[in-house]
Enzyme design. Structure first.
Site, PDB file in Angstrom:
ATOM      1  CB  SER A   1      -0.867  -0.057   1.249  1.00  0.00           C
ATOM      2  OG  SER A   1      -1.582   1.119   1.383  1.00  0.00           O
TER       3      SER A   1
ATOM      4  CG  HIS B   1      -3.932   5.004  -3.257  1.00  0.00           C
ATOM      5  ND1 HIS B   1      -4.975   4.359  -3.900  1.00  0.00           N
ATOM      6  CD2 HIS B   1      -3.674   4.279  -2.133  1.00  0.00           C
ATOM      7  CE1 HIS B   1      -5.339   3.303  -3.182  1.00  0.00           C
ATOM      8  NE2 HIS B   1      -4.572   3.220  -2.122  1.00  0.00           N
TER       9      HIS B   1
ATOM     10  CG  ASN C   1      -4.030  -1.552  -1.610  1.00  0.00           C
ATOM     11  OD1 ASN C   1      -5.165  -1.992  -1.760  1.00  0.00           O
ATOM     12  ND2 ASN C   1      -3.189  -2.063  -0.738  1.00  0.00           N
TER      13      ASN C   1
ATOM     14  CB  VAL D   1      -2.845   3.889  14.625  1.00  0.00           C
ATOM     15  CG1 VAL D   1      -3.250   5.291  14.255  1.00  0.00           C
ATOM     16  CG2 VAL D   1      -3.964   3.198  15.386  1.00  0.00           C
ATOM     17  CD  GLU D   2       1.772   6.999  13.651  1.00  0.00           C
ATOM     18  OE1 GLU D   2       1.960   7.537  12.543  1.00  0.00           O
ATOM     19  OE2 GLU D   2       1.205   7.584  14.587  1.00  0.00           O
ATOM     20  CB  SER D   3       1.003   0.931   8.953  1.00  0.00           C
ATOM     21  OG  SER D   3       2.219   0.647   9.596  1.00  0.00           O
TER      22      SER D   3
END
Lengths: 338, 338
Positions: free
Chosen positions: A127, A141, A143, A298-300
């Protein structure tokens, strides 16, 4: 690395032991692409990506986030690989069934109720979101992901691929939109000429900010729950789509990264990035699902958010301006290749 | 104005024609408070609020947004009054029943099914968010609202009040938190000493960013679906809470608005405002409901978002820093008055 993962997780043996199962091939593909894509992007910046690896704690799997921040070309970006596996609870299966038709709860034959232990799953994906500094260079973006479940006895249950790639400019350059769409159409056409029109439309529909009546950007391709062909052929299609990315994006950034811009254009970029935040936090199913899943990182998940976003009350661009031209293409998606 | 509204909408006559019904008293209260609060805030800025009135098109009602942008003291803020009425569809009633226990679908006695025309409703409220420039001056939010439904024959069905006020600093000043909580406690204590502890806890629980494990700010008071006392008494309680606001907030802003700050402190404020955006877009029920309601006014709903928000990957403040002190109070809510 992928061999290690496969040792730790108790997965069924491949049907044909002479070939690696699809999940391992996909994992190898996304790790290779993470290295290729970060290297390609670094060729346009003096800053480098830094790696941040994580594991899921008590649950199975983990990932590696490659992050760039405050580069000369790229304001913020991340290319994240994750490989996770374990048990899906009956509640999680019910929630996912809406989008994935082949997912089933296994019934306990003696009671007729769903087995309490749920369903074993494996999921892996790459991603990526890249936000350049220059307001003339678009955000992108990408993914691609693979998901698989199997029954307690090791027999396969459901599998699918999903993903896509799309472009979100603050200023519209038609040649950039054409290049991006053309390369992705070519990749899909190698497999089936009906795919690009379908996945292009799916992308416009998925990345839609309903409350604004705008698409997030100028689109690209998107598909989900895709299992219509032999998995080996879909994997090849995903690889071709991966290969289409760098030649679609690097030339655009190379051309736009040093374009002079005004403080007003930078402000407009921040307003557009506010829309990006709105889409990702309100509508994106992956973000919504991730943030509500205990133990997710969460950070990812929030790596996709830009360094700067801005909201002004009731802001509308001047009629006839370049800013309005961008708004118009997001309110009425165009065909970029024929 | 409120008389006009009451002419256009076919509402039941007040039970006691000598007194205005609660909905009209509440509408008058929020219009008066909008004027008072904007005037109070303007006393600390050289910029003025500008009014932006809107109507709901084919549906009943409208509102007035008072907006300030790029003032000397206030970076962005709005004080919005809305008065809306019409029909709630059976689907909308079902969605709202979860939070509002007295809301009912009227059954058609001949079929036993819910009546297709749904339920008539009236809703009015004042909603405010103020984001000062100075990172030492806290963001504040206030909202008080009244909701009422009645049956096709004009008999009342359900009504409730909701709302509250809370503070979201980027830097913790304990005396500011104490002042804000003390004033709101005093307002509630006049009516019932059990209310402040309950509404304070409710506020901490409601303004909670689950995926971060943090409250949005240092809290205040919050209540919803509140109909436990005579409506006239609750209206007086809401008025007392309104009256508690300016003496709670103006002294804080007056004290902090000219505090010297560094570019790093301004960046920290933008990161905290990113959290504000996360809460409002992901969790806030009013925002979620509003954005998904056809015909609602997006600009008024998203008025709460700050001019600037920022996201850095995996950002954590230095141990022992003022920034970490703020994080600690959001991960473990404190009691500010006893």
């Amino acid at each position: 690395m992928s061999q290690q993962n496969s040792d730790r997780i108790e997965m069924p043996a491949p049907q044909d032991p002479q070939h690696l199962p699809i999940r391992q091939q996909m994992e190898a593909l996304i790790r290779r692409k993470q290295a290729e894509i970060t290297k390609g992007l670094e060729s346009l910046d003096t800053a480098k990506f830094t790696a941040d690896s994580w594991t899921r704690g008590n649950d199975g799997g983990g990932g590696t986030s490659m992050v760039i921040q405050n580069g000369e070309t790229f304001e913020k970006g991340g290319v994240n690989v994750s490989v996770v596996y374990g048990q899906l609870s009956p509640a999680a299966v019910s929630a996912m069934k809406h989008d994935h038709k082949n997912l089933k709860l296994v019934e306990d034959p003696s009671t007729g109720s769903p087995q309490a232990e749920g369903v074993k799953f494996f999921a892996c994906g790459l991603s990526m979101v890249i936000h350049p500094h220059n307001p003339h260079a678009p955000t992108t973006h990408l993914n691609y992901r693979y998901f698989e479940t199997w029954n307690p006895d090791g027999t396969p249950q459901a599998w699918w691929f999903g993903g896509g790639a799309d472009l979100t400019p603050s200023y519209l350059y038609e040649e950039d939109a054409e290049l991006f769409h053309k390369n992705h159409k070519d990749a899909l056409d190698k497999h089936d000429k009906s795919l690009y029109p379908r996945f292009k439309k799916w992308c416009d529909e998925y990345f839609y900010i309903t409350h604004r009546g705008e698409t997030r950007g100028i689109g690209g391709i998107f598909f989900d729950d895709y299992d219509e062909k032999d998995p080996q052929e879909i994997l090849k299609m995903v690889e071709d789509c991966f290969d289409a990315f760098l030649p679609s994006y690097l030339p655009i950034v190379a051309k736009r990264k040093d374009t002079p811009y005004t403080p007003e254009q930078k402000k407009w970029q921040a307003i557009r990035r506010g829309r990006y935040v709105e889409f990702n936090l309100i509508y994106d199913r992956g973000t919504q699902f991730g943030l509500r899943t205990p133990g997710s990182r969460v950070e990812s998940i929030l790596m996709s958010l830009p360094e700067h976003a801005s909201w002004l009350y009731n802001h509308h661009p001047e009629p006839g301006s370049e800013e309005e031209k961008l708004i118009k293409v997001t309110t009425k998606p165009r065909e970029w290749v024929h």
